[in-house]
Design a protein around this motif. Structure first.
Motif, PDB file in Angstrom:
ATOM      1  N   ALA A 266      -9.035  -0.025   8.961  1.00 37.58           N
ATOM      2  CA  ALA A 266      -9.076  -1.086   7.955  1.00 37.58           C
ATOM      3  C   ALA A 266      -8.453  -0.629   6.641  1.00 37.58           C
ATOM      4  CB  ALA A 266     -10.516  -1.522   7.725  1.00 37.58           C
ATOM      5  N   ALA A 267      -8.750   0.617   6.240  1.00 38.28           N
ATOM      6  CA  ALA A 267      -8.165   1.144   5.006  1.00 38.28           C
ATOM      7  C   ALA A 267      -6.650   1.281   5.132  1.00 38.28           C
ATOM      8  CB  ALA A 267      -8.787   2.498   4.680  1.00 38.28           C
ATOM      9  N   GLY A 268      -6.193   1.714   6.312  1.00 32.74           N
ATOM     10  CA  GLY A 268      -4.758   1.884   6.509  1.00 32.74           C
ATOM     11  C   GLY A 268      -3.995   0.572   6.525  1.00 32.74           C
ATOM     12  N   LEU A 269      -4.635  -0.483   7.026  1.00 32.05           N
ATOM     13  CA  LEU A 269      -3.971  -1.787   7.118  1.00 32.05           C
ATOM     14  C   LEU A 269      -4.213  -2.676   5.902  1.00 32.05           C
ATOM     15  CD1 LEU A 269      -4.712  -2.632  10.861  1.00 32.05           C
ATOM     16  CD2 LEU A 269      -2.561  -1.837   9.879  1.00 32.05           C
ATOM     17  N   LEU A 270      -5.042  -2.223   4.977  1.00 33.33           N
ATOM     18  CA  LEU A 270      -5.360  -3.048   3.816  1.00 33.33           C
ATOM     19  C   LEU A 270      -4.131  -3.424   2.991  1.00 33.33           C
ATOM     20  CD1 LEU A 270      -7.516  -4.435   2.127  1.00 33.33           C
ATOM     21  CD2 LEU A 270      -7.871  -2.275   0.901  1.00 33.33           C
ATOM     22  N   PRO A 271      -3.198  -2.494   2.713  1.00 32.14           N
ATOM     23  CA  PRO A 271      -2.003  -2.899   1.946  1.00 32.14           C
ATOM     24  C   PRO A 271      -1.224  -4.030   2.608  1.00 32.14           C
ATOM     25  CG  PRO A 271      -2.179  -0.515   2.017  1.00 32.14           C
ATOM     26  CD  PRO A 271      -3.207  -1.045   2.964  1.00 32.14           C
ATOM     27  N   ALA A 272      -1.053  -3.956   3.934  1.00 34.45           N
ATOM     28  CA  ALA A 272      -0.345  -5.030   4.637  1.00 34.45           C
ATOM     29  C   ALA A 272      -1.133  -6.326   4.590  1.00 34.45           C
ATOM     30  CB  ALA A 272      -0.089  -4.614   6.088  1.00 34.45           C
ATOM     31  N   ALA A 273      -2.461  -6.227   4.691  1.00 33.20           N
ATOM     32  CA  ALA A 273      -3.291  -7.425   4.627  1.00 33.20           C
ATOM     33  C   ALA A 273      -3.211  -8.082   3.254  1.00 33.20           C
ATOM     34  CB  ALA A 273      -4.745  -7.055   4.956  1.00 33.20           C
ATOM     35  N   LEU A 274      -3.201  -7.267   2.208  1.00 33.55           N
ATOM     36  CA  LEU A 274      -3.067  -7.809   0.857  1.00 33.55           C
ATOM     37  C   LEU A 274      -1.732  -8.516   0.669  1.00 33.55           C
ATOM     38  CD1 LEU A 274      -4.610  -4.872  -1.223  1.00 33.55           C
ATOM     39  CD2 LEU A 274      -5.615  -7.133  -0.829  1.00 33.55           C
ATOM     40  N   ALA A 275      -0.690  -7.929   1.269  1.00 35.42           N
ATOM     41  CA  ALA A 275       0.640  -8.541   1.149  1.00 35.42           C
ATOM     42  C   ALA A 275       0.709  -9.875   1.883  1.00 35.42           C
ATOM     43  CB  ALA A 275       1.704  -7.587   1.688  1.00 35.42           C
ATOM     44  N   GLU A 276       0.029  -9.964   3.037  1.00 35.91           N
ATOM     45  CA  GLU A 276       0.062 -11.185   3.835  1.00 35.91           C
ATOM     46  C   GLU A 276      -0.947 -12.222   3.345  1.00 35.91           C
ATOM     47  OE1 GLU A 276       1.978 -12.167   6.332  1.00 35.91           O
ATOM     48  OE2 GLU A 276       3.211 -10.354   6.308  1.00 35.91           O
ATOM     49  N   GLY A 277      -2.038 -11.754   2.724  1.00 40.13           N
ATOM     50  CA  GLY A 277      -3.107 -12.651   2.294  1.00 40.13           C
ATOM     51  C   GLY A 277      -4.372 -12.410   3.090  1.00 40.13           C
TER      52      GLY A 277
END
Length: 247
Positions: A135-146
């Motif tokens: 979850a921490a590793g994918l958080l930047p991508a999630a923030l970018a996508e919404g």
């Protein structure tokens, strides 16, 4: 006996990173080349990479059956990439699926290696920390996508997300890690043969994907390769038991 801190850190961090690569690359592969091909390549290449990795890192003998299985899997990948056609199989998606399979193989090999040393039995802790790292590793991508889903039915989406997180993710991976710690590395993948078959059926019946002759042939080659690995594992186990009985 309490697991040493260093080994525990390696297990948690390695599993978390491997799981992040496995999941993110898999869904990217499905988006790029479709559910059927993405799932078949990921779960077909996984056992082959595990067998090769087990030979190099765990000293597990590949044998003639394992070598033939590796060759069959490579042939299946070639057929999928070169014979699928641009509309059905996209090379970029196949590459992403192989990357996903590499993450899956790394998790399996690490779990098996630590299981041998007595450090892979805490499946629940492994699963919890692995998904926290993912979850921490994918958080930047999630923030970018919404972070908030764009939908007119937020309650239904939240219920679905809760189910996906609890049952086919958390529970399934806890059972997977527990099993991977106590059986040979390549054997872990054999029961996953049902998943690409199910994915192909869902892709055709519900998503309208088209299976060409090349896709079917490549899929059969990959599944045959994994089946070959299963038989090779069985023979090796029988030979070891016989050797132990004679000794």
């Amino acid at each position: 006996m309490e697991e040493p801190r260093r080994r525990r850190a390696v297990r948690i961090l390695g599993t978390g990173v491997g799981l992040t690569v496995f999941q993110s690359a898999y869904f990217a592969a499905v988006e790029a080349t479709g559910l059927a091909v993405g799932t078949v390549v990921t779960l077909g290449a996984g056992p082959v990479l595990i067998a090769l990795g087990a030979r190099l890192t765990l000293g597990e003998r590949l044998g003639r059956g394992g070598t033939a299985a590796v060759a069959g899997a490579l042939a299946g990948l070639v057929v999928l990439v070169l014979g699928g056609g641009d509309a059905e199989v996209r090379p970029a998606g196949v590459v992403l699926a192989v990357v996903s399979a590499a993450g899956y193989a790394a998790i399996t090999l690490l779990t098996r290696r630590l299981g041998r040393a007595g450090g892979g039995a805490d499946a629940l802790t492994t699963t919890t920390w692995a998904f926290a790292i993912g979850a921490a590793g994918l958080l930047p991508a999630a923030l970018a996508e919404g972070l908030v889903p764009h939908t007119g039915e937020p309650v239904g989406v939240l219920l679905l997300l809760g189910y996906v997180a609890a049952v086919p993710t958390a529970l399934a991976y806890a059972l997977y890690f527990a099993g991977a710690a106590v059986v040979r590395a390549a054997t872990v993948s054999v029961i996953m043969l049902l998943e690409p078959v199910s994915a192909a059926l869902i892709a055709v019946s519900l998503l309208g994907e088209r299976l060409t002759a090349a896709i079917v042939l490549g899929t059969l080659l990959l599944l045959a390769a994994v089946t070959g690995l299963a038989f090779a594992e069985t023979r090796t186990a029988v030979e070891r038991r016989r050797g132990a009985a004679v000794a």
